[in-house]
Design a protein around this motif. Structure first.
Motif, PDB file in Angstrom:
ATOM      1  N   TRP A   1       0.813  -1.227   0.000  1.00 54.17           N
ATOM      2  CA  TRP A   1       0.000   0.000   0.000  1.00 54.17           C
ATOM      3  C   TRP A   1       0.840   1.267   0.000  1.00 54.17           C
ATOM      4  CZ3 TRP A   1      -0.232   3.431   4.260  1.00 54.17           C
ATOM      5  CH2 TRP A   1       0.493   2.998   5.375  1.00 54.17           C
TER       6      TRP A   1
ATOM      7  N   GLN B   1      -4.760  -5.259  -6.810  1.00 54.10           N
ATOM      8  CA  GLN B   1      -4.524  -4.555  -5.556  1.00 54.10           C
ATOM      9  C   GLN B   1      -5.571  -4.946  -4.526  1.00 54.10           C
ATOM     10  OE1 GLN B   1      -1.979  -1.796  -4.979  1.00 54.10           O
ATOM     11  NE2 GLN B   1      -2.551  -2.679  -3.019  1.00 54.10           N
ATOM     12  N   GLY B   2      -5.125  -5.453  -3.396  1.00 55.79           N
ATOM     13  CA  GLY B   2      -6.047  -5.743  -2.297  1.00 55.79           C
ATOM     14  C   GLY B   2      -5.844  -4.727  -1.185  1.00 55.79           C
ATOM     15  N   SER B   3      -6.518  -4.933  -0.079  1.00 58.43           N
ATOM     16  CA  SER B   3      -6.399  -3.976   1.024  1.00 58.43           C
ATOM     17  C   SER B   3      -6.350  -4.712   2.356  1.00 58.43           C
ATOM     18  CB  SER B   3      -7.598  -3.032   1.001  1.00 58.43           C
ATOM     19  OG  SER B   3      -7.704  -2.368   2.238  1.00 58.43           O
ATOM     20  N   TRP B   4      -5.414  -4.329   3.206  1.00 58.92           N
ATOM     21  CA  TRP B   4      -5.298  -4.939   4.542  1.00 58.92           C
ATOM     22  C   TRP B   4      -6.596  -4.795   5.314  1.00 58.92           C
ATOM     23  CZ3 TRP B   4      -1.652  -8.158   5.884  1.00 58.92           C
ATOM     24  CH2 TRP B   4      -0.385  -8.063   5.308  1.00 58.92           C
ATOM     25  N   ASP B   5      -7.260  -3.710   5.059  1.00 62.75           N
ATOM     26  CA  ASP B   5      -8.444  -3.342   5.821  1.00 62.75           C
ATOM     27  C   ASP B   5      -9.575  -4.369   5.696  1.00 62.75           C
ATOM     28  OD1 ASP B   5      -9.406  -1.367   7.502  1.00 62.75           O
ATOM     29  OD2 ASP B   5     -10.658  -0.509   5.930  1.00 62.75           O
ATOM     30  N   SER B   6      -9.649  -5.039   4.557  1.00 64.70           N
ATOM     31  CA  SER B   6     -10.813  -5.885   4.300  1.00 64.70           C
ATOM     32  C   SER B   6     -10.433  -7.245   3.737  1.00 64.70           C
ATOM     33  CB  SER B   6     -11.729  -5.172   3.306  1.00 64.70           C
ATOM     34  OG  SER B   6     -10.957  -4.702   2.209  1.00 64.70           O
TER      35      SER B   6
ATOM     36  N   ASP C   1     -12.444 -10.753   4.919  1.00 61.63           N
ATOM     37  CA  ASP C   1     -13.812 -10.936   4.397  1.00 61.63           C
ATOM     38  C   ASP C   1     -13.803 -11.158   2.892  1.00 61.63           C
ATOM     39  OD1 ASP C   1     -14.702 -10.571   6.918  1.00 61.63           O
ATOM     40  OD2 ASP C   1     -15.285  -8.480   6.651  1.00 61.63           O
ATOM     41  N   GLN C   2     -12.963 -10.375   2.229  1.00 68.62           N
ATOM     42  CA  GLN C   2     -12.917 -10.465   0.770  1.00 68.62           C
ATOM     43  C   GLN C   2     -12.416 -11.842   0.323  1.00 68.62           C
ATOM     44  OE1 GLN C   2      -9.627  -9.387  -1.150  1.00 68.62           O
ATOM     45  NE2 GLN C   2     -10.597 -10.037  -3.044  1.00 68.62           N
TER      46      GLN C   2
ATOM     47  N   LEU D   1     -16.416  -4.588  -3.201  1.00 70.22           N
ATOM     48  CA  LEU D   1     -15.151  -5.229  -2.815  1.00 70.22           C
ATOM     49  C   LEU D   1     -15.154  -6.709  -3.195  1.00 70.22           C
ATOM     50  CD1 LEU D   1     -12.476  -5.216  -0.940  1.00 70.22           C
ATOM     51  CD2 LEU D   1     -14.017  -6.165   0.768  1.00 70.22           C
ATOM     52  N   VAL D   2     -16.267  -7.350  -2.921  1.00 67.73           N
ATOM     53  CA  VAL D   2     -16.333  -8.795  -3.100  1.00 67.73           C
ATOM     54  C   VAL D   2     -16.586  -9.182  -4.571  1.00 67.73           C
ATOM     55  CG1 VAL D   2     -17.736 -10.815  -2.519  1.00 67.73           C
ATOM     56  CG2 VAL D   2     -17.009  -9.256  -0.732  1.00 67.73           C
TER      57      VAL D   2
ATOM     58  N   THR E   1      -9.653   2.248  -0.103  1.00 64.79           N
ATOM     59  CA  THR E   1      -9.063   1.406   0.954  1.00 64.79           C
ATOM     60  C   THR E   1      -7.609   1.057   0.646  1.00 64.79           C
ATOM     61  OG1 THR E   1      -9.731  -0.682  -0.056  1.00 64.79           O
ATOM     62  CG2 THR E   1     -11.283   0.306   1.483  1.00 64.79           C
ATOM     63  N   HIS E   2      -7.198   1.243  -0.590  1.00 64.50           N
ATOM     64  CA  HIS E   2      -5.815   0.923  -0.942  1.00 64.50           C
ATOM     65  C   HIS E   2      -4.821   1.906  -0.339  1.00 64.50           C
ATOM     66  CE1 HIS E   2      -7.443  -1.322  -4.731  1.00 64.50           C
ATOM     67  NE2 HIS E   2      -7.750  -1.920  -3.599  1.00 64.50           N
TER      68      HIS E   2
ATOM     69  N   GLY F   1      -3.108   0.799   5.286  1.00 66.43           N
ATOM     70  CA  GLY F   1      -2.206  -0.333   5.437  1.00 66.43           C
ATOM     71  C   GLY F   1      -2.573  -1.217   6.606  1.00 66.43           C
TER      72      GLY F   1
END
Lengths: 429, 277
Positions: free
Chosen positions: A42, A70-75, A78-79, B214-215, B230-231, B234
């Motif tokens: 990130w 690109q993913g996100s630590w935040d979610s 669940d994702q 997101l999903v 959200t990217h 961190g």
């Protein structure tokens, strides 16, 4: 135009518009393999390093194309869970070892035991592999990790005349408490503990004093015991806040970033933070602000502390596991691992990568961090089923109350052990 | 009835306080978006950046495909708003004008459907969309948003339909207008503000939605703005605050503009309706 015609036109246009933005599948059907690599990088430098490596792979492997997602630590949890359930998970998955247990036991991740080359297996120490081993399988490759260090205001430190610790001669916990007393006064606290997540910080640092907290019996069942080794770190923090007043009580509920304004303003002489926070400090520190990286205090077990490394895993559903493993191997070649580590301001797990001169410079405390790499162990909670519930329902409130002075050590012990064991027992029937 | 000066002052003071309360986060967001990193970490933050910079915007655009994401968000939100209104309007009319057992059941369904948590629905929805080959497509996302906003849209519109006196439709029928003519020339203009308000609700709901996007969207080219935002966050919630604020500020603008353009229609339409009844 009559109204009916207008409505029909509108609906037809809308249908065409939506048809136009429908997905067209996962790539061309030209015989080439396409792998999806979901990265959680990130920070600007880290994203750049990851994308460059993907570009380099694609340039030299025309038959196996990697697509950077690109993913996100935040979610991410669940994702990933939803993607796994729907059979749409990325082939290569970036995550952290403490998030893998459910996925590994759930059969969503591929066992990498026979997929990884010998070079990679022998390059990463056994203690790091332990963080990704669940049952008999290995479900990820640990590649980046960060110790908790003390970031110190160099001017305040030098002015106080205290002995400056090094990885070779760190402070003991008792000495650390004395030092923070000396650094306090004139509106300055010796230390600011950002304990928004008190459990992982306490447990991981307690490894240095021999604290294990979780004990696995011969029957494989885990119980909580709160022994002398487990008490040193919480007692030190509690006494700094409530007895010595050498630690700020207001930061106990804060995250690491929240303490930085006070740290830059000279309100706190030291802040215990993850090694990667140096990037923020370097970026945000006022001009002329001099800071230094010090090792965390040591106990009976020396500088040992627990970590949950970042990992790369392969989805069990991936039809191209061998190719995915080859890409992971490429990504984690020593030189590439160094690039990833520098991009994230973290330490690589690989022994070859750790020898790189860039990680041994005094600048930004790299050398101090690298000297701690050999002391890092799997976080105590890694393989304990029921740990998340124990942490949220029992340990977090108990530690928060203890650190704020609302309860004493006896009550803390009672809650962690008695209430804690009741929770864990439900997961081990 | 005359309002005393004191009461009037009190009303304005309360209104001003409410406006400040609402505007504060947005104004702070704008301030943050233009601050360099050193000012973001200041112990004494200022409203006006001392050294304003556009670096956060540059970094945000360099790191993430913001324009592409904004286009995807706009497509999803507009699609959801238009389709939801097209479907909900006739349904709401029937619900409001024919209040039998079916109408009550429909209203009950609306209330119950609002109680379902996202997490409960996401996996079945995911599987259905996968079967329809609509995963990773804005069209699939629009379908989800329409389904998600339809109950509330129905409920809203049914209220607006009930507010239009049935006597007006009867009068038009007596004057010789056919059923369709009555609906198009009499009912629809009076319903316009309600339709606009409902469309706005569906638009903003879709524009801000994060979890389904997101999903359901896998590739960067398809992702919407809330997912892209959200990217900038961190591990352990550490955020790249400057670029995040810059991107969030840009993400807020379209819905503000849409609302600014439409809100006069809503109030104007409401007043027009009031006069007619």
């Amino acid at each position: 135009m009559p109204t009916r015609t207008r409505i029909t036109t509108l609906l037809v246009s809308l249908s065409l518009l939506l048809a136009g933005c429908s997905g067209g599948g996962d790539g061309a059907d030209d015989g080439r393999i396409t792998l999806r690599f979901q990265s959680l990088a990130w920070q600007e430098e880290s994203v750049t390093a990851n994308k460059e490596l993907v570009r380099e792979w694609n340039a030299t492997h025309p038959d196996v194309r990697v697509e950077y997602v690109q993913g996100s630590w935040d979610s991410v949890h669940d994702q990933l869970l939803t993607s796994f359930e729907g059979g749409e998970a990325p082939d290569i998955i970036h995550d952290a070892s403490d998030d893998l247990a459910d996925f590994a036991y759930g059969g969503y991740l591929a066992d990498l035991t026979d997929l990884l080359p010998g070079r990679l297996k022998s390059d990463i120490p056994r203690r790091s592999w332990e963080t990704v081993t669940f049952g008999d399988g290995v479900y990820g490759v640990p590649f980046l990790q960060e110790p908790r260090v003390l970031i110190a205001n160099a001017d305040l430190l030098d002015k106080s005349g205290v002995r400056v610790p090094t990885p070779g001669r760190p402070w003991s916990w008792a000495e650390f408490r004395q030092v923070t007393k000396r650094l306090s006064g004139d509106g300055t606290y010796g230390v600011a503990w950002p304990l928004k997540e008190p459990v992982s910080a306490t447990l991981n640092l307690s490894l240095s004093t021999g604290g294990k907290l979780f004990h696995r019996g011969a029957d494989g069942k885990v119980t909580v015991r709160f022994e002398e080794g487990d008490r040193v770190v919480p007692r030190t923090i509690h006494d700094q806040v409530n007895t010595d007043h050498s630690a700020s009580s207001t930061t106990l509920g804060s995250g690491g970033s929240d303490t930085l304004p006070g740290f830059f303003a000279g309100k706190y002489a030291m802040v215990p933070l993850g090694f990667s926070y140096r990037q923020q400090i370097e970026q945000q520190a006022p001009e002329g602000f001099d800071w230094r990286v010090l090792p965390a205090p040591a106990g009976a077990e020396g500088l040992t502390q627990g970590v949950s490394p970042q990992t790369l895993s392969i989805a069990e559903d991936s039809p191209h596991k061998k190719e995915a493993a080859a890409f992971v191997d490429f990504l984690l070649q020593p030189d590439n691992m160094v690039r990833l580590a520098l991009g994230d301001w973290m330490l690589p797990t690989g022994t070859e990568a750790l020898k790189d001169p860039a990680l041994h410079t005094a600048e930004h405390g790299w050398a101090t961090g690298t000297a701690l790499a050999g002391h890092l162990r799997p976080a105590p909670a890694q393989s304990v089923r029921g740990y998340p519930e124990w942490k949220d329902k029992v340990a977090t409130p108990a530690l928060q109350e203890y650190y704020s002075g609302a309860i004493g050590m006896a009550e803390l012990r009672k809650r962690l052990v008695e209430d804690g064991n009741l929770v864990l027992a439900r997961y081990q029937r | 009835m005359r309002t005393s000066t004191g009461a009037r002052v009190g009303q304005y003071a309360a209104l001003l306080a409410y406006l400040v309360f609402l505007a504060f986060p947005f104004l702070w967001l704008i301030s943050t978006a233009f601050k360099p990193p050193q000012e973001l970490a200041s112990l004494h933050p200022t409203w006006i950046p001392e050294n304003p910079t556009l670096d956060n915007f540059r970094q945000a655009f360099d790191e993430q495909p913001l324009l592409r994401a904004a286009f995807n968000s706009l497509l999803a939100a507009l699609g959801a708003a238009v389709i939801a209104v097209v479907i909900a309007t006739p349904m709401a009319y029937v619900m409001a004008r024919h209040r039998g057992r079916l109408g009550r059941a429909a209203t009950g369904w609306v209330v119950v459907s609002q109680a379902f948590p996202f997490v409960l629905l996401i996996i079945p929805l995911f599987l259905v969309l996968k079967h329809l080959r609509l995963i990773n497509s804005v069209a699939g996302l629009v379908m989800v948003y329409v389904v998600w906003s339809l109950p509330f849209a129905l409920w809203m519109l049914a209220g607006y339909v009930r507010a239009v006196p049935a006597e007006l439709e009867e009068a038009a029928a007596v004057d010789g207008a056919g059923r369709l003519r009555v609906l198009v020339s009499v009912t629809a203009p009076l319903l316009a503000p309600g339709i606009v308000a409902t469309a706005l609700f569906a638009f903003i709901t879709a524009w801000n939605e994060f979890f389904f996007a997101l999903v359901l969207l896998k590739t960067p080219e398809k992702q919407t703005l809330p997912v892209i935002l959200t990217h900038f966050i961190g591990a352990e919630g550490v955020a790249d605050l400057g670029p995040l604020a810059a991107a969030a500020f840009l993400a807020t603008l379209p819905s503000l503009v849409v609302f600014a353009l439409i809100q006069r229609r809503i109030t104007g339409g409401m007043l027009a309706g009031a006069v007619k009844s």
